[in-house]
Design a protein around this motif. Structure first.
Motif, PDB file in Angstrom:
ATOM      1  N   GLY A 177       9.786 -13.729  22.694  1.00  0.00           N
ATOM      2  CA  GLY A 177      10.139 -12.419  23.206  1.00  0.00           C
ATOM      3  C   GLY A 177      11.635 -12.226  23.295  1.00  0.00           C
ATOM      4  N   LEU A 178      12.072 -10.981  23.308  1.00  0.00           N
ATOM      5  CA  LEU A 178      13.491 -10.644  23.286  1.00  0.00           C
ATOM      6  C   LEU A 178      14.231 -11.118  24.540  1.00  0.00           C
ATOM      7  CD1 LEU A 178      16.020  -9.192  22.250  1.00  0.00           C
ATOM      8  CD2 LEU A 178      15.034  -7.029  23.048  1.00  0.00           C
ATOM      9  N   CYS A 199      17.119  -4.052  20.012  1.00  0.00           N
ATOM     10  CA  CYS A 199      15.728  -4.069  20.481  1.00  0.00           C
ATOM     11  C   CYS A 199      14.875  -3.676  19.281  1.00  0.00           C
ATOM     12  CB  CYS A 199      15.524  -3.104  21.639  1.00  0.00           C
ATOM     13  SG  CYS A 199      16.491  -3.526  23.103  1.00  0.00           S
ATOM     14  N   LEU A 200      14.316  -4.674  18.612  1.00  0.00           N
ATOM     15  CA  LEU A 200      13.713  -4.490  17.304  1.00  0.00           C
ATOM     16  C   LEU A 200      12.206  -4.271  17.439  1.00  0.00           C
ATOM     17  CD1 LEU A 200      14.626  -6.574  14.179  1.00  0.00           C
ATOM     18  CD2 LEU A 200      12.245  -6.091  14.687  1.00  0.00           C
ATOM     19  N   GLY A 201      11.774  -3.047  17.227  1.00  0.00           N
ATOM     20  CA  GLY A 201      10.355  -2.738  17.265  1.00  0.00           C
ATOM     21  C   GLY A 201       9.928  -2.068  18.554  1.00  0.00           C
ATOM     22  N   VAL A 202       8.875  -1.269  18.440  1.00  0.00           N
ATOM     23  CA  VAL A 202       8.430  -0.446  19.561  1.00  0.00           C
ATOM     24  C   VAL A 202       8.053  -1.270  20.785  1.00  0.00           C
ATOM     25  CG1 VAL A 202       6.018  -0.371  18.779  1.00  0.00           C
ATOM     26  CG2 VAL A 202       6.943   1.524  20.145  1.00  0.00           C
ATOM     27  N   ASP A 203       7.628  -2.522  20.580  1.00  0.00           N
ATOM     28  CA  ASP A 203       7.240  -3.381  21.711  1.00  0.00           C
ATOM     29  C   ASP A 203       8.383  -3.621  22.687  1.00  0.00           C
ATOM     30  OD1 ASP A 203       4.793  -3.568  20.534  1.00  0.00           O
ATOM     31  OD2 ASP A 203       4.984  -5.638  19.870  1.00  0.00           O
ATOM     32  N   GLN A 252      14.426  -2.024  26.285  1.00  0.00           N
ATOM     33  CA  GLN A 252      14.705  -3.240  27.053  1.00  0.00           C
ATOM     34  C   GLN A 252      16.205  -3.498  27.161  1.00  0.00           C
ATOM     35  OE1 GLN A 252      12.471  -6.751  25.999  1.00  0.00           O
ATOM     36  NE2 GLN A 252      10.498  -5.764  26.366  1.00  0.00           N
ATOM     37  N   SER A 253      17.013  -2.643  26.537  1.00  0.00           N
ATOM     38  CA  SER A 253      18.474  -2.819  26.609  1.00  0.00           C
ATOM     39  C   SER A 253      18.967  -2.777  28.057  1.00  0.00           C
ATOM     40  CB  SER A 253      19.182  -1.750  25.777  1.00  0.00           C
ATOM     41  OG  SER A 253      18.797  -0.442  26.169  1.00  0.00           O
ATOM     42  N   ASP A 254      18.355  -1.954  28.899  1.00  0.00           N
ATOM     43  CA  ASP A 254      18.766  -1.890  30.307  1.00  0.00           C
ATOM     44  C   ASP A 254      18.638  -3.256  30.977  1.00  0.00           C
ATOM     45  OD1 ASP A 254      19.365   0.899  30.433  1.00  0.00           O
ATOM     46  OD2 ASP A 254      17.230   1.333  30.520  1.00  0.00           O
ATOM     47  N   ALA A 299      14.804  -3.069   4.174  1.00  0.00           N
ATOM     48  CA  ALA A 299      15.370  -2.376   5.332  1.00  0.00           C
ATOM     49  C   ALA A 299      14.184  -2.009   6.213  1.00  0.00           C
ATOM     50  CB  ALA A 299      16.129  -1.125   4.905  1.00  0.00           C
ATOM     51  N   SER A 300      14.299  -2.347   7.487  1.00  0.00           N
ATOM     52  CA  SER A 300      13.192  -2.168   8.419  1.00  0.00           C
ATOM     53  C   SER A 300      13.606  -1.175   9.500  1.00  0.00           C
ATOM     54  CB  SER A 300      12.843  -3.532   9.036  1.00  0.00           C
ATOM     55  OG  SER A 300      11.846  -3.430  10.012  1.00  0.00           O
ATOM     56  N   PHE A 301      13.003   0.006   9.479  1.00  0.00           N
ATOM     57  CA  PHE A 301      13.395   1.092  10.383  1.00  0.00           C
ATOM     58  C   PHE A 301      12.641   0.937  11.705  1.00  0.00           C
ATOM     59  CE2 PHE A 301      14.408   2.438   6.177  1.00  0.00           C
ATOM     60  CZ  PHE A 301      15.582   3.173   6.307  1.00  0.00           C
ATOM     61  N   ASN A 302      13.284   0.260  12.661  1.00  0.00           N
ATOM     62  CA  ASN A 302      12.534  -0.132  13.858  1.00  0.00           C
ATOM     63  C   ASN A 302      13.368  -0.162  15.130  1.00  0.00           C
ATOM     64  OD1 ASN A 302      14.109  -2.390  13.302  1.00  0.00           O
ATOM     65  ND2 ASN A 302      12.452  -3.410  12.222  1.00  0.00           N
ATOM     66  N   MET A 303      14.464   0.610  15.167  1.00  0.00           N
ATOM     67  CA  MET A 303      15.271   0.684  16.383  1.00  0.00           C
ATOM     68  C   MET A 303      15.444   2.145  16.786  1.00  0.00           C
ATOM     69  SD  MET A 303      18.114  -2.227  15.578  1.00  0.00           S
ATOM     70  CE  MET A 303      18.120  -1.973  13.806  1.00  0.00           C
ATOM     71  N   ASN A 304      15.718   2.369  18.081  1.00  0.00           N
ATOM     72  CA  ASN A 304      15.903   3.752  18.523  1.00  0.00           C
ATOM     73  C   ASN A 304      17.305   3.984  19.061  1.00  0.00           C
ATOM     74  OD1 ASN A 304      16.038   2.980  21.246  1.00  0.00           O
ATOM     75  ND2 ASN A 304      13.879   3.395  21.621  1.00  0.00           N
ATOM     76  N   SER A 305      17.676   5.256  19.150  1.00  0.00           N
ATOM     77  CA  SER A 305      19.047   5.623  19.504  1.00  0.00           C
ATOM     78  C   SER A 305      19.388   5.246  20.943  1.00  0.00           C
ATOM     79  CB  SER A 305      19.262   7.122  19.286  1.00  0.00           C
ATOM     80  OG  SER A 305      18.356   7.881  20.074  1.00  0.00           O
ATOM     81  N   TYR A 306      18.398   5.237  21.821  1.00  0.00           N
ATOM     82  CA  TYR A 306      18.671   4.908  23.225  1.00  0.00           C
ATOM     83  C   TYR A 306      19.291   3.513  23.333  1.00  0.00           C
ATOM     84  CZ  TYR A 306      18.032   3.918  28.186  1.00  0.00           C
ATOM     85  OH  TYR A 306      18.256   3.576  29.502  1.00  0.00           O
ATOM     86  N   ASP A 307      18.659   2.527  22.715  1.00  0.00           N
ATOM     87  CA  ASP A 307      19.163   1.153  22.809  1.00  0.00           C
ATOM     88  C   ASP A 307      20.463   0.985  22.025  1.00  0.00           C
ATOM     89  OD1 ASP A 307      17.009   0.011  24.389  1.00  0.00           O
ATOM     90  OD2 ASP A 307      15.757   0.241  22.619  1.00  0.00           O
ATOM     91  N   ILE A 308      20.551   1.619  20.856  1.00  0.00           N
ATOM     92  CA  ILE A 308      21.772   1.509  20.053  1.00  0.00           C
ATOM     93  C   ILE A 308      22.978   1.983  20.856  1.00  0.00           C
ATOM     94  CG2 ILE A 308      22.982   2.408  18.017  1.00  0.00           C
ATOM     95  CD1 ILE A 308      20.205   2.539  16.635  1.00  0.00           C
TER      96      ILE A 308
END
Length: 517
Positions: free
Chosen positions: A229-230, A255-259, A263-265, A384-393
C-alpha cells in the motif's frame, strides 16, 4: 612636505572616486533581465558577469565597468538558475555520441540531469563515466548507484532474501560504485529484483551510502495498492532514513489509481511529522496525470516474473499457475483504472503504438488480461497509464519539500516537456505556483537535495549554469500522441560558463560535465 601631503590627498581622492566604478573582466555579461536567483521570492534587477565557468559579479552595471567579450541584453526575459532534474532516464542517451547533446532536456531549461534512478544504473559506473567524458555531454550529469543493479550482480533476479555473505558482497560493490563519484543510491522497490529485497537489506546498503555523505532516492515499494500500500510504503521510506541516518528522497511522489486517490493529505502529514523529528525527507514530482512504465511492471504480478521474462512465460504455460496469473493481472489492470487507461507509447510492433490495451484486446478477440501476454510476447512494451487526479497533483506540488522531476524517458511527453509544461499550466494558467516558487523548486532546492556544491543559485562564486527564457512563449510542445517535440522559449542556456543555446538555437557545444560529489 606640503607638496607631498597635497599629492597624497589627490591620490586618496582619485582612489575614492574610482571605487564606485570598478573594472571587471568577463566572458559574458547579462544585462536588463528579470533575475530570479533561485532562493528569493522576488526578482532582482541586476547584471551578471561570467568568467570561465563561474559567476564573478552581480550588481548595477552603471556603477561598474565590465569589460565583456559578449553582452546579452535580456530585456523582457527571465534570467534563472538552470533547472536541475533529479530523476531522468537519459542514461542511454548520454553515452551515445548521437544523442549525448541531451537536447530534450536542454530545451526545457535543464542544465543538470540525474541518472541511475529506480534502482537501475550503468555497471560499472566508471566505464559509463569514461564514455560520457570521451564523447562529451550536453548537460551536467549526476550519477546514482542502483540497488537493483547491485543486487542483480550478486543474486541475479531471484525472489529470495540475501544471505549474509551476499549482503556483504553487495555492500562491497556499493562502496566500489560510490568511489567512482556517485552521489547516492536509488531503489526501485516496485520493480524486480528490488521488490524482492527486505527493508533490512536496503537499510544495510543505505548505511554504506550514509558513510559516504550520500542520499537515498527511491521509487517506493508501492504507489497504489499492489503490495503493502501507498502509505506503508511512505512509512518504510521514512524508516530507512531513520535507521540508516540518511536523507531520503521519494521519486515522482503520486497517488496512483482510484484506490489511493486523495491520500496526499495523509502522506503530507506523515512527512511533516517525520521532518519535525529531524528526518530529512523530500520528494520530486512530474506534473502530469499519467505515469509511464513497462506494461509488464504495471500489470503482471511480481512473483510471476521472478527469474526474468522467460520464467514468466514458463509459468504462464503452466495450467496450475495460469489462472492465478490472469486473475492478478486483471486486478492490476483495474487498479490502473481499466484497460482503456493503458496507452501503448513504445513497442517493437509499431502498429500497437497509440492504441490502448482495451482496443488491442478487442482486435485480438480476447480479454484484456489475456491480451497482455500476447502483447508482451512481441518484446518490451511501454505504456502511459492515466491514473492520477488533479487534487493530489496540486496538493503535492505546493509543498515546500516537493521539487520538479521529469522521470523523462522515451514515449511520454515528460521527457521533452516537464518543466515548461509545469510553468505553462501551473504558473501561467492555474496560478498554483508563482514564478519564484516554480524556479526555486526547479533549481536551488533540488541542488540542496542532491548535495550539489555551488550550483542551483545565481550568486558570485557559483558555477555559471544560467538560463534565459521568454515568459510569454516558454511552453511544451510534446503530447501523448507525439511525445518527441522539443520545447520552446529558452533563448539562452549557459552551462559551466559556456553557451549551449544562443538565440533559441543549439550551439552544438557539449558544455556539460559528469559531476563529482
Amino acid at each position: 612636505m606640503k607638496r607631498k601631503f597635497l599629492g597624497f590627498m589627490v591620490l586618496v581622492v582619485l582612489l575614492f572616486s574610482c571605487k564606485d566604478k570598478s573594472r571587471i573582466k568577463a566572458d559574458i555579461l547579462i544585462v536588463n533581465g528579470t533575475v530570479y536567483d533561485g532562493v528569493g521570492s522576488q526578482p532582482r534587477s541586476v547584471a551578471i558577469a561570467i568568467k570561465d565557468d563561474k559567476i564573478v559579479w552581480l550588481g548595477d552595471n552603471n556603477k561598474s565597468e565590465v569589460m565583456a567579450t559578449k553582452t546579452i541584453k535580456a530585456q523582457g526575459f527571465v534570467v534563472s538558475p538552470g533547472f536541475i532534474d533529479p530523476h531522468t532516464h537519459a542514461t542511454n542517451d548520454l553515452d551515445d555520441p548521437e544523442h549525448s547533446h541531451n537536447k530534450p532536456f536542454l530545451f526545457q531549461g535543464v542544465t543538470t540531469v540525474t541518472i541511475g534512478n529506480d534502482g537501475s544504473s550503468p555497471y560499472p559506473l566508471s566505464k559509463y563515466r569514461e564514455a560520457c567524458e570521451k564523447n562529451g555531454v550536453g548537460t551536467n550529469v549526476v550519477t546514482l548507484v542502483g540497488h537493483g543493479t547491485i543486487r542483480k550482480q550478486v543474486m541475479g533476479e531471484s525472489d529470495r532474501q540475501a544471505t549474509q555473505e551476499e549482503l556483504e558482497q553487495m555492500k562491497y560493490l556499493m562502496q566500489q560504485e560510490l568511489n567512482t563519484g556517485a552521489f547516492g543510491m536509488s531503489t526501485g522497490l516496485f520493480y524486480a529484483p528490488g521488490s524482492y529485497a527486505t527493508t533490512d537489506e536496503v537499510v544495510e546498503l543505505a548505511k554504506v551510502v550514509a558513510k559516504n555523505n550520500g542520499f537515498y532516492d527511491t521509487h517506493m515499494r508501492d504507489e497504489s495498492t499492489y503490495s503493502i500500500g501507498l502509505i506503508p510504503a511512505v512509512q518504510e521510506t521514512i524508516e530507512i532514513g531513520e535507521r540508516a541516518n540518511i536523507p531520503v528522497h521519494i521519486s515522482h511522489i503520486k497517488c496512483l489509481g482510484v484506490d489511493v486517490w486523495k491520500q496526499s493529505d495523509s502522506i503530507i502529514k506523515i512527512v511533516e511529522t517525520a521532518q519535525q523529528k529531524d528526518i530529512d525527507i523530500t520528494a520530486n514530482q512530474y506534473p502530469y496525470n499519467a505515469s509511464a512504465t513497462s506494461l509488464k511492471a504495471a500489470v503482471v504480478p511480481r512473483w510471476a516474473e521472478s527469474g526474468g521474462t522467460d520464467s514468466l512465460f514458463i509459468r504462464f504455460q503452466n495450467p496450475a499457475l495460469r489462472s492465478k496469473i490472469l486473475e492478478e493481472t486483471q486486478r492490476n489492470i483495474t487498479r490502473r483504472g481499466g484497460a482503456d487507461k493503458l496507452l501503448v507509447i513504445q513497442a517493437p510492433d509499431t502498429t500497437l503504438v497509440g492504441k490502448n490495451v482495451l482496443e488491442i484486446a478487442e482486435d485480438l478477440g480476447k480479454s484484456p488480461e489475456n491480451a497482455v501476454f500476447d502483447i508482451l510476447k512481441t518484446g518490451y512494451i511501454k505504456i502511459a497509464s492515466f491514473n492520477m487526479n488533479s487534487y493530489d497533483i496540486e496538493n503535492f506540488m505546493v509543498q515546500p519539500w516537493v521539487v520538479t522531476g521529469s522521470d523523462g524517458g522515451s514515449g511520454h511527453p515528460r521527457k521533452y516537456g516537464t518543466f515548461p509544461y509545469k510553468y505553462r499550466k501551473f504558473v501561467k494558467q492555474d496560478s498554483i505556483l508563482n514564478m519564484a516558487s516554480f524556479i526555486n523548486r526547479s533549481s536551488s532546492k533540488t541542488a540542496e537535495i542532491l548535495k550539489l556544491s555551488k550550483r542551483g543559485t545565481i550568486q558570485e562564486g557559483n558555477y555559471a549554469d544560467i538560463i534565459i527564457f521568454d515568459p510569454k512563449n516558454f511552453t511544451d510542445k510534446a503530447d501523448y500522441m507525439d511525445a518527441f517535440q522539443i520545447s520552446e522559449g529558452v533563448i539562452y542556456s549557459i552551462i559551466n560558463g559556456k553557451l549551449s543555446i544562443e538565440n533559441g538555437k543549439f550551439t552544438k557545444k557539449l558544455n556539460g560535465k559528469v559531476l563529482q560529489p
